[in-house]
Design a protein around this motif. Structure first.
Motif, PDB file in Angstrom:
ATOM      1  N   CYS A  45       0.847  -1.192   0.000  1.00 24.63           N
ATOM      2  CA  CYS A  45       0.000   0.000   0.000  1.00 24.63           C
ATOM      3  C   CYS A  45       0.884   1.244   0.000  1.00 24.63           C
ATOM      4  O   CYS A  45       1.876   1.312   0.742  1.00 24.63           O
ATOM      5  CB  CYS A  45      -0.897  -0.002   1.231  1.00 24.63           C
ATOM      6  N   LEU A  46       0.510   2.217  -0.833  1.00 31.26           N
ATOM      7  CA  LEU A  46       1.297   3.451  -0.929  1.00 31.26           C
ATOM      8  C   LEU A  46       0.369   4.649  -1.014  1.00 31.26           C
ATOM      9  O   LEU A  46      -0.758   4.553  -1.517  1.00 31.26           O
ATOM     10  CB  LEU A  46       2.210   3.419  -2.162  1.00 31.26           C
ATOM     11  N   LEU A  47       0.857   5.788  -0.548  1.00 34.18           N
ATOM     12  CA  LEU A  47       0.151   7.057  -0.704  1.00 34.18           C
ATOM     13  C   LEU A  47       0.818   7.835  -1.823  1.00 34.18           C
ATOM     14  O   LEU A  47       2.013   8.162  -1.745  1.00 34.18           O
ATOM     15  CB  LEU A  47       0.188   7.874   0.586  1.00 34.18           C
ATOM     16  N   MET A  48       0.055   8.131  -2.860  1.00 30.38           N
ATOM     17  CA  MET A  48       0.567   8.887  -3.995  1.00 30.38           C
ATOM     18  C   MET A  48      -0.066  10.273  -3.992  1.00 30.38           C
ATOM     19  O   MET A  48      -1.289  10.405  -4.071  1.00 30.38           O
ATOM     20  CB  MET A  48       0.220   8.169  -5.309  1.00 30.38           C
ATOM     21  N   PRO A  49       0.737  11.352  -3.890  1.00 29.18           N
ATOM     22  CA  PRO A  49       0.164  12.694  -3.896  1.00 29.18           C
ATOM     23  C   PRO A  49      -0.133  13.161  -5.320  1.00 29.18           C
ATOM     24  O   PRO A  49       0.528  12.746  -6.281  1.00 29.18           O
ATOM     25  CB  PRO A  49       1.275  13.542  -3.274  1.00 29.18           C
ATOM     26  N   ARG A  50      -1.119  14.027  -5.459  1.00 30.35           N
ATOM     27  CA  ARG A  50      -1.380  14.651  -6.761  1.00 30.35           C
ATOM     28  C   ARG A  50      -0.236  15.599  -7.112  1.00 30.35           C
ATOM     29  O   ARG A  50       0.259  15.608  -8.242  1.00 30.35           O
ATOM     30  CB  ARG A  50      -2.703  15.417  -6.723  1.00 30.35           C
ATOM     31  N   ARG A  51       0.146  16.412  -6.148  1.00 32.84           N
ATOM     32  CA  ARG A  51       1.248  17.364  -6.332  1.00 32.84           C
ATOM     33  C   ARG A  51       2.421  16.958  -5.458  1.00 32.84           C
ATOM     34  O   ARG A  51       2.248  16.550  -4.304  1.00 32.84           O
ATOM     35  CB  ARG A  51       0.801  18.775  -5.952  1.00 32.84           C
ATOM     36  N   LEU A  52       3.617  17.079  -6.003  1.00 33.15           N
ATOM     37  CA  LEU A  52       4.822  16.812  -5.229  1.00 33.15           C
ATOM     38  C   LEU A  52       5.024  17.915  -4.192  1.00 33.15           C
ATOM     39  O   LEU A  52       4.443  19.006  -4.303  1.00 33.15           O
ATOM     40  CB  LEU A  52       6.023  16.719  -6.155  1.00 33.15           C
ATOM     41  N   PRO A  53       5.829  17.672  -3.167  1.00 38.49           N
ATOM     42  CA  PRO A  53       6.017  18.704  -2.139  1.00 38.49           C
ATOM     43  C   PRO A  53       6.456  20.055  -2.680  1.00 38.49           C
ATOM     44  O   PRO A  53       6.140  21.099  -2.098  1.00 38.49           O
ATOM     45  CB  PRO A  53       7.088  18.078  -1.222  1.00 38.49           C
ATOM     46  N   ASP A  54       7.187  20.067  -3.812  1.00 36.63           N
ATOM     47  CA  ASP A  54       7.624  21.351  -4.373  1.00 36.63           C
ATOM     48  C   ASP A  54       6.554  21.992  -5.259  1.00 36.63           C
ATOM     49  O   ASP A  54       6.782  23.058  -5.852  1.00 36.63           O
ATOM     50  CB  ASP A  54       8.928  21.188  -5.158  1.00 36.63           C
ATOM     51  N   GLY A  55       5.402  21.364  -5.378  1.00 36.15           N
ATOM     52  CA  GLY A  55       4.303  21.919  -6.159  1.00 36.15           C
ATOM     53  C   GLY A  55       4.192  21.384  -7.569  1.00 36.15           C
ATOM     54  O   GLY A  55       3.187  21.625  -8.246  1.00 36.15           O
ATOM     55  N   ASP A  56       5.195  20.659  -8.058  1.00 38.26           N
ATOM     56  CA  ASP A  56       5.115  20.102  -9.407  1.00 38.26           C
ATOM     57  C   ASP A  56       4.070  18.985  -9.476  1.00 38.26           C
ATOM     58  O   ASP A  56       3.775  18.320  -8.479  1.00 38.26           O
ATOM     59  CB  ASP A  56       6.478  19.545  -9.828  1.00 38.26           C
ATOM     60  N   ARG A  57       3.542  18.759 -10.687  1.00 42.40           N
ATOM     61  CA  ARG A  57       2.616  17.658 -10.904  1.00 42.40           C
ATOM     62  C   ARG A  57       3.347  16.335 -10.738  1.00 42.40           C
ATOM     63  O   ARG A  57       4.481  16.178 -11.185  1.00 42.40           O
ATOM     64  CB  ARG A  57       2.002  17.708 -12.310  1.00 42.40           C
ATOM     65  N   ASN A  58       2.665  15.392 -10.120  1.00 40.67           N
ATOM     66  CA  ASN A  58       3.236  14.051 -10.027  1.00 40.67           C
ATOM     67  C   ASN A  58       3.103  13.363 -11.385  1.00 40.67           C
ATOM     68  O   ASN A  58       2.305  13.779 -12.237  1.00 40.67           O
ATOM     69  CB  ASN A  58       2.515  13.249  -8.938  1.00 40.67           C
ATOM     70  N   ALA A  59       3.862  12.297 -11.581  1.00 40.33           N
ATOM     71  CA  ALA A  59       3.972  11.682 -12.907  1.00 40.33           C
ATOM     72  C   ALA A  59       2.883  10.631 -13.131  1.00 40.33           C
ATOM     73  O   ALA A  59       3.144   9.426 -13.176  1.00 40.33           O
ATOM     74  CB  ALA A  59       5.361  11.059 -13.072  1.00 40.33           C
ATOM     75  N   PHE A  60       1.651  11.099 -13.210  1.00 42.06           N
ATOM     76  CA  PHE A  60       0.560  10.227 -13.636  1.00 42.06           C
ATOM     77  C   PHE A  60      -0.393  11.036 -14.506  1.00 42.06           C
ATOM     78  O   PHE A  60      -0.455  12.269 -14.406  1.00 42.06           O
ATOM     79  CB  PHE A  60      -0.180   9.604 -12.445  1.00 42.06           C
ATOM     80  N   THR A  61      -1.101  10.347 -15.381  1.00 36.58           N
ATOM     81  CA  THR A  61      -2.032  11.017 -16.292  1.00 36.58           C
ATOM     82  C   THR A  61      -3.398  10.374 -16.193  1.00 36.58           C
ATOM     83  O   THR A  61      -3.532   9.152 -16.057  1.00 36.58           O
ATOM     84  CB  THR A  61      -1.549  10.939 -17.752  1.00 36.58           C
ATOM     85  N   LEU A  62      -4.415  11.219 -16.266  1.00 37.29           N
ATOM     86  CA  LEU A  62      -5.793  10.743 -16.317  1.00 37.29           C
ATOM     87  C   LEU A  62      -6.132  10.445 -17.773  1.00 37.29           C
ATOM     88  O   LEU A  62      -6.070  11.321 -18.625  1.00 37.29           O
ATOM     89  CB  LEU A  62      -6.749  11.794 -15.750  1.00 37.29           C
TER      90      LEU A  62
END
Length: 539
Positions: free
Chosen positions: A234-251
Motif C-alpha cells: 500500500c502506498l500514498l501517492m500525492p497529486r502534487r509533489l512537495p515542491d508543487g510540481d505535478r506528479n507523474a501520472f495522467t488521467l
C-alpha cells in the motif's frame, strides 16, 4: 378561463424542499441517542436542516452538470484537471466543515463515529455522489496513522477544511483522499495487480502501471496498491509533489457511469509517479483492510439514506395526490406499499447505526470489534442489495412522474445499485462472512450474543436463534447468500426489538415468519399501516 386555456393545474403535490431531514426522521433521532451519539445531537440536527434545504438545492446542478476532464491548458501543457460545477464545491465545503469526512478524528470522543454515521446518512440523501470522496477521506485515517512521516496528511484530514485548489498540501488547510486499487485484469482480485512500485530510497517508491478505476481523481492524494519487491504493498501517492510540481501520472478518461454523476471516477496511468509506502512491503491488503470496516459501513449508510429519501419522496407525493376520490396515502393497497418501504428503510438505518456503535467501541472492546468485523460485511451485502428494489417501488408510487428527471427518483434509481458493487460486490461480502466465521471464532460469538440479546421478544426471532448453530455449521460457498440474508434479517430484528421500535413486530412477522411475498407491498393482514406511515414522515 382565458381564451385557449385548456386546463388548470390541480391535484399536484407542492415542492418537497425545503424539509428538515432530522426533524422528519424519528427513527434517526432515536438511533442517534440509542447508539451513543447523543452528545452530538445539535451538530446532527443542524446538518439535517442543511441537507434538506441548501444541499438538496445545490445537488441538482452538481448532478446535472457532470465533471469534465481538461487534459491540457490553452497553451498545450498537460494539466489533467477535473472541473466541477460550483455547486459541487459548495456541497463539499459544507459537508467537510460539518464533519462528514472528519468528525470522528477531529473530536475523538465516545459516540463520534455514531454521529458521523448520522451525518453521512443525511448527506447521502441530499447529494450522494460527493459521498465517495467524503467516505474515502474519512476511511483513510487509520491507514495514514500507520506512517509517522504522513502526519501532515492525517492532521489535515482531521482539520475539517475543504480546499479545491490543485496545489501541494503544504499550501492547503485540509485535504481529500481518493483510492486506486482496481486494475482491469483483476477487478476484486487485487492480488492480480500488475502496477509496480520500485524503491527510490527510504519509504519512497516510483509507480508504473495502470488503474482501471481511480476514484475521486481530483483528490490531493490516493491510496494505491502496487507490486513492490516484497509483494503487494500500500502506498500514498500525492497529486502534487512537495515542491508543487505535478506528479507523474495522467488521467486517461473519466468513466461514463450509470449514475453517481456528480462524482468523477477515472482511468489512470502511472509513469514513474512518486509515492510513499504505508505499512510493510507485501502487506498491502492487510494495510488497506483497515479502511474496509469504515467504507463498508458508509455503503450501508448510503443505501439506507437512498432508501430513506425515496420513501420521503413517495410519502410526500401520496400525502398530496388524490385518485379515485381520495388521497393516495389513504388507499389500502398503497398504504401497504408505503408501510412496507418504511419498515425496510428503518431496519436498514437501525442496523447501520448499531454497526456504527460497534465501530466506535472497537478500539477498546474486543466483542464490539468482532461484531463490527462481521456485521459490516453482512449489512453491506443485505442493505445495499435492498436499495434498488426499494427505490423502484417508491418510484412507482409517483407513477409516470417518478420516471421523469424533474423528480428526484430517477437520480436515486441510478444511484441505488452503486453501493452493492463498490467496496466489494455481494459475492465478495458473502465470501468474507464465511472467511470470518472460519478463521475468527470471535465473530460467530458476537453474532450469537447480538441475536440472543433479543430472545424472548418475538417467537420468529427465537426460532432463528434456536436454529442458529445449524445455520452456521451448514454454511458453504454456494449457499452463503442465503446464510448472510438470514443473519442480516435476524440482526435487524434484534436491533428493532431491543429499540422498542413500532415497526419491530411487523418486521419480524413479515421478514422472519414467512408471511410476506417476494415483492414489497405484501405485508400480512392486520398491520396498522397508518402507524407506520405516520412515523415515517410527517404529513
Amino acid at each position: 378561463m382565458k381564451p385557449f386555456q385548456t386546463h388548470t393545474v390541480v391535484n399536484q403535490p407542492p415542492a418537497f424542499a425545503s424539509r428538515d431531514l432530522w426533524q422528519d426522521d424519528a427513527a434517526l433521532r432515536e438511533a442517534l441517542a440509542r447508539e451513543g451519539g447523543q452528545a452530538f445531537t445539535d451538530e446532527v440536527a443542524t446538518y439535517g436542516a442543511l441537507a434538506g434545504g441548501e444541499l438538496l438545492a445545490l445537488s441538482h446542478d452538481a448532478h446535472r452538470d457532470r465533471p469534465r476532464l481538461r487534459m491540457h491548458d490553452a497553451t498545450g501543457h498537460r494539466i489533467d484537471r477535473v472541473e466541477f460545477h460550483p455547486s459541487y464545491h459548495r456541497v463539499m465545503e459544507t459537508a467537510i466543515a460539518h464533519g462528514v469526512a472528519g468528525l470522528s478524528w477531529a473530536r475523538p470522543e465516545p459516540g463520534a463515529h455514531v454521529a458521523r454515521a448520522a451525518l453521512t446518512y443525511l448527506h447521502y440523501q441530499a447529494e450522494p455522489g460527493s459521498s465517495c470522496p467524503l467516505t474515502m477521506t474519512h476511511a483513510a485515517m487509520p491507514v495514514l496513522r500507520q506512517a509517522p512521516a504522513l502526519r501532515e496528511w492525517a492532521d489535515k484530514v482531521a482539520a475539517c477544511r475543504y480546499d479545491a485548489r490543485d496545489v501541494a498540501i503544504g499550501d492547503k488547510p485540509g485535504v481529500t483522499l481518493g483510492m486506486g486499487m482496481t486494475e482491469k485484469q483483476g477487478g476484486s482480485d487485487v492480488r492480480a495487480n500488475a502496477t509496480t512500485a520500485t524503491r527510490a530510497g527510504g519509504d519512497a517508491y516510483t509507480l508504473v502501471g495502470h488503474k482501471w478505476f481511480m476514484s475521486a481523481p481530483m483528490s490531493d492524494g490516493f491510496l494505491v496498491l502496487a507490486q513492490a519487491p516484497g509483494g503487494l504493498s500500500c502506498l500514498l501517492m500525492p497529486r502534487r509533489l512537495p515542491d508543487g510540481d505535478r506528479n507523474a501520472f495522467t488521467l486517461m478518461r473519466l468513466k461514463d457511469k450509470l449514475g453517481d454523476w456528480s462524482n468523477a471516477s477515472s482511468e489512470v496511468e502511472f509513469q514513474g509517479a512518486l509515492a510513499w509506502r504505508v505499512g510493510d512491503e507485501g502487506r498491502g491488503v492487510a494495510t488497506i483492510l483497515q479502511m474496509v470496516m469504515l467504507t463498508r459501513l458508509d455503503c450501508m449508510l448510503g443505501s439506507a439514506g437512498c432508501m430513506r429519501m425515496a420513501l420521503a419522496q413517495a410519502l410526500h407525493h401520496c400525502h398530496h395526490r388524490s385518485a379515485f376520490g381520495k388521497r393516495l396515502a389513504d388507499q389500502p393497497l398503497m398504504r401497504n406499499v408505503l408501510a412496507d418501504i418504511a419498515i425496510e428503510a428503518e431496519a436498514a438505518l437501525a442496523l447501520s447505526m448499531r454497526v456504527a456503535r460497534a465501530v466506535d467501541a472497537a478500539a477498546h472492546d474486543p466483542a464490539e470489534a468482532a461484531f463490527a468485523r462481521i456485521a459490516t460485511a453482512i449489512g453491506k451485502y443485505w442493505i445495499c442489495r435492498r436499495a434498488p428494489a426499494v427505490v423502484n417501488e417508491a418510484q412507482e408510487c409517483l407513477g409516470g412522474a417518478g420516471y421523469v428527471e424533474e423528480s428526484l427518483l430517477p437520480r436515486l434509481y441510478r444511484q441505488a445499485p452503486l453501493n452493492s458493487i463498490w467496496e466489494g460486490s455481494g459475492n465478495i461480502q458473502c465470501l468474507d462472512v464465511l472467511r470470518a466465521l472460519g478463521r475468527e471464532p470471535e465473530t460467530a460469538a458476537a453474532l450469537r450474543a447480538e441475536i440472543a440479546a433479543a430472545r424472548g421478544m418475538h417467537p420468529a426471532l427465537d426460532a432463528v436463534a434456536a436454529n442458529l448453530e445449524d445455520l452456521l455449521s451448514a454454511a458453504d460457498e454456494a449457499g452463503s447468500r442465503m446464510l448472510v440474508e438470514r443473519l442480516a434479517l435476524a440482526l435487524q430484528a434484534s436491533v428493532l426489538l431491543r429499540a422498542g421500535s413500532p415497526v419491530a413486530e411487523t418486521f419480524c412477522r413479515s421478514r422472519l415468519d414467512g408471511v410476506h411475498g417476494l415483492a414489497l407491498g405484501t405485508l400480512p393482514v392486520g398491520i396498522d399501516h397508518g402507524e407506520v406511515i405516520a412515523r415515517a414522515l410527517p404529513g
